[in-house]
Design a protein around this motif. Structure first.
Motif, mmCIF file in Angstrom:
data_model
loop_
_atom_site.group_PDB
_atom_site.id
_atom_site.type_symbol
_atom_site.label_atom_id
_atom_site.label_comp_id
_atom_site.label_asym_id
_atom_site.label_seq_id
_atom_site.Cartn_x
_atom_site.Cartn_y
_atom_site.Cartn_z
ATOM 1 N N ILE A 165 -10.009 -1.888 -5.742
ATOM 2 C CA ILE A 165 -9.329 -1.853 -4.200
ATOM 3 C C ILE A 165 -7.812 -2.216 -4.810
ATOM 4 N N THR A 216 -12.901 -8.610 0.126
ATOM 5 C CA THR A 216 -12.174 -7.943 0.880
ATOM 6 C C THR A 216 -11.540 -9.254 1.433
ATOM 7 N N GLU A 272 -5.289 -1.936 3.026
ATOM 8 C CA GLU A 272 -6.308 -1.499 4.271
ATOM 9 C C GLU A 272 -6.759 0.005 3.932
ATOM 10 N N ILE A 312 -9.534 0.236 1.131
ATOM 11 C CA ILE A 312 -10.532 -0.477 1.779
ATOM 12 C C ILE A 312 -11.318 0.785 2.185
ATOM 13 N N GLY A 344 -15.736 -0.501 7.030
ATOM 14 C CA GLY A 344 -14.330 -0.625 6.695
ATOM 15 C C GLY A 344 -13.657 -1.352 7.581
ATOM 16 N N ASN A 404 -14.278 -4.855 6.842
ATOM 17 C CA ASN A 404 -13.587 -5.458 5.939
ATOM 18 C C ASN A 404 -12.127 -5.573 5.557
ATOM 19 N N ALA A 429 -9.725 -9.000 5.635
ATOM 20 C CA ALA A 429 -8.736 -8.830 4.865
ATOM 21 C C ALA A 429 -7.372 -9.412 5.565
#
Ligand code: SF4
Ligand code: SF4
Length: 275
Positions: free
Chosen positions: A20, A132, A151, A154, A163, A166, A170
């Protein structure tokens, strides 16, 4: 070029995190590479992953030995001096820890920041998968990687609702990461404990791997030995009253015993890390 080393354990998503970060840098118009490094896959076992980011094509292919950033995915790893010892001068250690950076026992020409990524992951994902949940904090410390880029990356790995969860993790870690502080002691100690890197059974102390640990309800237990048979670490011994007991140093907290117990006599409870 900046070089990043990620220190995690099987099951925490450190390898995905490295991908990522590399994808986020690429989203931001930079060149990047991610390299995973692990042996026989084993939940809880220490592993490392590496990322390089540059504004020209990255031709190096070897592992990162002296990183600019080290990202530590759990509280026990975050207190390990061997990680700090191999940083570039002025390098940054991002620790998954509930402690303040000045409370971590790390020394050397390094800076330290902390974020409780485990707490954030449990809150937003319902599980201690800290990848994340630590990447937002990393964006705050590393100008080459933006939160927006992370982002986008992710959502490539986790589309839809997963998503969203996560990305929320983050963002929370971006907000909650502490300020960077310079380590108080410049000289690292001569004797440093190494990170336990493998082995099975009670001869190896893997107790620091645990985020959760089994608590056995002897009233419910019917003594069937299923947990004892299934435990991958031989971390359960048999007591005189025909019940299992955890061998603390051998248990990595995988939860297999709790999962397999036919009468749900084992509960996994979060470990409280002490200073
Ligand atoms: S959590 Fe249970 S199965 Fe896993 S290592 Fe510990 S005792 Fe064994
Ligand atoms: S699997 Fe459950 S019931 Fe069977 S011995 Fe283990 S704790 Fe007891």
């Amino acid at each position: 070029m900046i070089e990043i080393r990620l220190h995690g354990r099987g099951g925490q998503g450190a390898v995905t995190a490295s991908r990522i970060i590399a994808a986020a840098a690429f989203e931001d118009g930079l060149y990047s590479q991610a390299i995973p490094m692990y042996g026989t896959e084993r939940r809880g076992a220490p592993l490392t992953a590496y990322v390089r980011i540059d504004n020209v094509r990255v031709r190096e292919r070897e592992l990162v030995h002296t990183p600019d950033y080290s990202i530590c995915f759990d509280e026990f790893i975050s207190m390990n001096q061997t990680i700090a010892n191999s940083m570039k001068p002025g390098g940054i250690v991002l620790a998954n820890s509930k402690f303040k950076p000045e409370e971590l026992p790390l020394a050397g020409d390094i800076k330290i920041a902390c974020v409780d990524a485990t707490g954030i992951a449990i809150k937003h994902l319902g599980r201690p998968i800290t990848n994340t949940a630590i990447l937002g904090a990393f964006c705050k410390l590393c100008p080459e990687v933006s939160l927006k880029g992370v982002e986008k990356a992710i959502y490539k790995y986790f589309p839809g609702r997963v998503g969203d969860m996560n990305v929320a993790a983050a963002r929370a870690s971006y907000e909650q990461v502490t300020d960077l502080i310079t380590a108080k002691n410049k000289e690292p100690p001569k004797q440093v404990e190494e990170i336990v890197s493998g082995g099975y059974g009670a001869l190896k102390d893997v107790s620091g791997w645990r985020v959760f640990e089994p608590v056995i309800d002897e009233e419910k237990c019917i003594g069937c030995k299923t947990c004892w048979i299934y435990c991958p670490e031989a971390a359960l011994e048999w007591t005189a009253n025909n019940k299992p007991a955890m061998i603390s140093r051998a248990c990595k907290g995988c939860g297999v015993c709790a999962n397999e117990c036919p009468v749900k006599a084992i509960e996994m409870v979060r470990v409280q890390v002490k200073k």
